[in-house]
Design a protein around this motif. Structure first.
Motif, PDB file in Angstrom:
ATOM      1  N   THR B 134      -6.652 -44.037 -16.278  1.00 52.93           N
ATOM      2  CA  THR B 134      -7.636 -43.705 -17.242  1.00 52.93           C
ATOM      3  C   THR B 134      -7.191 -42.331 -17.846  1.00 52.93           C
ATOM      4  N   ALA B 135      -6.787 -41.527 -16.975  1.00 50.10           N
ATOM      5  CA  ALA B 135      -6.285 -40.154 -17.328  1.00 50.10           C
ATOM      6  C   ALA B 135      -5.381 -40.140 -18.768  1.00 50.10           C
ATOM      7  N   PHE B 136      -4.624 -41.427 -18.928  1.00 52.14           N
ATOM      8  CA  PHE B 136      -3.717 -41.579 -20.001  1.00 52.14           C
ATOM      9  C   PHE B 136      -4.520 -41.636 -21.447  1.00 52.14           C
ATOM     10  N   PHE B 256      -2.604 -36.959  -9.535  1.00 48.83           N
ATOM     11  CA  PHE B 256      -3.600 -36.157  -9.616  1.00 48.83           C
ATOM     12  C   PHE B 256      -3.281 -35.262 -10.876  1.00 48.83           C
ATOM     13  N   SER B 257      -4.548 -34.717 -11.654  1.00 52.88           N
ATOM     14  CA  SER B 257      -4.251 -34.113 -12.838  1.00 52.88           C
ATOM     15  C   SER B 257      -5.270 -32.891 -12.838  1.00 52.88           C
ATOM     16  N   TYR B 268     -13.598 -21.255 -20.366  1.00 54.13           N
ATOM     17  CA  TYR B 268     -12.568 -22.128 -19.441  1.00 54.13           C
ATOM     18  C   TYR B 268     -13.407 -23.427 -19.101  1.00 54.13           C
ATOM     19  N   ALA B 269     -12.710 -24.512 -19.266  1.00 51.58           N
ATOM     20  CA  ALA B 269     -13.697 -25.847 -18.835  1.00 51.58           C
ATOM     21  C   ALA B 269     -12.494 -26.365 -17.781  1.00 51.58           C
ATOM     22  N   ASN B 270     -12.879 -26.922 -16.742  1.00 51.72           N
ATOM     23  CA  ASN B 270     -12.041 -27.534 -15.695  1.00 51.72           C
ATOM     24  C   ASN B 270     -12.540 -29.145 -15.526  1.00 51.72           C
ATOM     25  N   ASN B 271     -11.252 -29.641 -15.912  1.00 54.20           N
ATOM     26  CA  ASN B 271     -11.067 -31.260 -15.910  1.00 54.20           C
ATOM     27  C   ASN B 271     -10.283 -31.752 -14.735  1.00 54.20           C
ATOM     28  N   PHE B 272     -10.706 -32.738 -14.184  1.00 47.79           N
ATOM     29  CA  PHE B 272      -9.814 -33.547 -13.145  1.00 47.79           C
ATOM     30  C   PHE B 272      -9.619 -34.889 -13.448  1.00 47.79           C
ATOM     31  N   SER B 273      -8.591 -35.374 -13.052  1.00 48.74           N
ATOM     32  CA  SER B 273      -8.328 -36.870 -12.854  1.00 48.74           C
ATOM     33  C   SER B 273      -7.671 -37.272 -11.636  1.00 48.74           C
ATOM     34  N   ASN B 274      -7.760 -38.356 -10.930  1.00 49.96           N
ATOM     35  CA  ASN B 274      -7.181 -38.979  -9.907  1.00 49.96           C
ATOM     36  C   ASN B 274      -7.015 -40.451  -9.755  1.00 49.96           C
ATOM     37  N   TYR B 275      -5.888 -40.819  -9.556  1.00 53.67           N
ATOM     38  CA  TYR B 275      -5.419 -42.256  -9.828  1.00 53.67           C
ATOM     39  C   TYR B 275      -4.794 -42.432  -8.280  1.00 53.67           C
TER      40      TYR B 275
END
Lengths: 141, 357
Positions: B134-136, B256-257, B268-275
């Motif tokens: 999904t991060a893509f 992980f991103s 600052y906004a902190n966003n995460f993704s993990n696949y």
């Protein structure tokens, strides 16, 4: 009982020699590579596309056996420790990533030898009993 | 569209008249069946349809011992065009092997952000699953047009590096809207042939955060498609880490991103993704697998906008050969949309035939 175990062990050793391929069953050949000998690990690395250039700055051109070749599965097991399908999959992925130039697939030992002889930088592998001018043979140390 | 077909025709002619081994042309494509059941809808909750996927012409050629060309040209369904299909140049790059395993690459590339974007590109036959993480769709800048310095298989651990300087997220393939280039620094090691562990850092400065360029891969969260986008400047940082293992039996991939966006407006906004993907190979051709795919975008993010999504998949892949496979997946997803503060839940079933030639 002990005699039967001895016979069984001898049979297993014989069959592993018969069916398990080693580098002594093959000749690694190259053209204008700048090397006369390589270790087994180095040979495998070259066939896996890990080197782009030879020491003499010639581009490494990998020559493999196609599925038409009787050596395809044995070479796949010896070099890549997988099936011939696994080898094709490995190289397709590597080329698609852009990390290596495509290998050339040949249908027989004779085709491999012919291609290596006319292509500077090429490296291939043929059965040891296949006749080949000594200038193209890379010794395995 | 006609111009694109002309380019493809010229390449095919070039291939037919060139020496076999100097120009190599491959094609890749896929087709899907999709079933979606929206669990929050009471009327017409179900969608069921076939889909013709991207079709990809891949060209590889070398000019001499040191210089080679790689091109990837894709035709895909595109709403709003006269034929509902459009062509694009996904990769077009020249590579110069200047010293041992070190190269300089110029052109359009897949940004070497993580394992997936570096290895899989547009050929679905290579994907271990049906879709990209999904991060893509929201965080990962898929392509870059510029200059890349690359080294690979260096030393005992097969160390590799990529440094890319190029057009930014808001750029097109012909222009950029500011002086500041996007920069990527990535490295990886391959302790054995089956392992690859890597990390990367990507930075871009956007002078107008409302502009997403061609092929950036970037979308805004669904809730903001019709909203007013923030038009000020924005700093975009992306740190990614990948662990990949593809062996005879086990397959494992974790991407992980961590994305930080900064604006003068909201800080600052902190966003995460993990696949996470795990597959287990049975008798060479059969691979059942499972996926956990998470994305979390902060409430004060002014680029992707607040969005949380979790997708869980169970799948099965059958490999007829190295160039033909079929995959089937069943999954559950839950999304949280900021604008409505509501969540949607759905069940999906997908089947994909992916092929190459």
């Amino acid at each position: 009982m002990v005699f039967r175990i001895v016979i069984l062990v001898q049979f297993l050793v014989f069959t592993s020699i018969l069916f398990g391929q080693t580098f002594s069953d093959y000749k690694v050949i190259g053209n204008t590579t700048g090397v006369t000998e390589l270790t087994q690990a180095q040979v495998k690395s070259y066939f896996k596309g890990k080197y782009t250039l030879w020491g003499n700055n010639k581009s490494v051109k990998v020559v493999l056996h196609s599925s038409e070749s009787p050596q395809a599965e044995k070479v796949a097991k010896l070099i890549f420790n997988t099936t011939h399908t696994g080898v094709k999959k490995y190289w397709l992925s590597l080329v698609f990533q852009g990390r290596a130039n495509p290998p050339v697939y040949c249908d027989s030992d004779l085709e491999v030898l012919t291609y290596v002889k006319k292509t500077p930088g090429a490296i291939g592998i043929i059965k040891d009993e296949t006749s080949c001018p000594s200038q193209y043979v890379i010794q395995i140390k | 569209m006609r111009h694109s077909f002309f380019i493809i025709f010229i390449f095919c002619c070039g291939y037919s008249f060139s020496q076999r081994e100097k120009v190599v042309v491959n094609g890749y494509g896929h087709m899907n069946y999709n079933y979606n059941n929206d669990l929050n809808k009471t009327a017409d909750p179900t969608l069921s349809y076939f889909e013709l996927g991207e079709h990809d012409l891949f060209v590889n050629s070398y000019f001499n011992d040191r210089i080679s060309f790689l091109g990837e040209f894709v035709v895909r369904y595109t709403k709003g065009t006269p034929t509902y299909f459009s062509a694009s140049i996904e990769r077009a790059r020249l590579k110069f092997d200047y010293y041992k395993n070190h190269s300089i690459i110029a052109g359009k590339i897949h940004t070497p952000i993580n394992y997936w974007n570096d290895v899989y590109h547009h050929g679905r036959v290579f994907f271990p699953s049906i879709d990209r993480p999904t991060a893509f769709s929201y965080l990962v800048p898929l392509h870059n047009l510029g200059l890349q310095f690359q080294g690979q298989n260096l030393g005992k651990w097969n160390f590799g590096y990529d440094v890319v300087i190029g057009n930014g997220i808001s750029a097109t393939d012909a222009s950029d809207d500011n002086l500041s280039p996007a920069t990527t620094v990535a490295f990886h090691i391959k302790p054995t042939d089956n392992w690859r562990i890597g990390a990367s850092y990507f930075y871009d400065y956007l002078s107008d955060a409302s502009v997403t360029g061609a092929h950036s891969g970037h979308s805004t969260a669904p809730s903001h498609i019709h909203g007013d986008k923030y038009k000020g400047n924005l700093n975009y940082h992306l740190i990614s880490q990948s662990i990949a293992y593809f062996g005879d039996k086990h397959e494992f991939l974790n991407e992980f991103s961590y994305n930080i966006t900064h604006t003068d407006t909201l800080g600052y906004a902190n966003n995460f993704s993990n696949y996470t993907y795990y597959g287990y190979r049975i008798k060479e051709k059969h691979v059942p697998y499972a996926i956990v795919d998470l994305l979390s975008i902060a409430e004060n993010d002014l680029f992707t906008y607040h969005y949380d999504i979790m997708r869980l998949w169970l799948g099965y892949r059958h490999e007829f050969s190295e160039t033909l496979n079929v995959k089937a997946q069943v999954g559950y997803s839950t999304n949280f949309l900021n604008s409505s503060h509501s969540s949607t839940n759905s069940i999906d079933f997908k089947v994909q035939f992916a092929y190459g030639f």
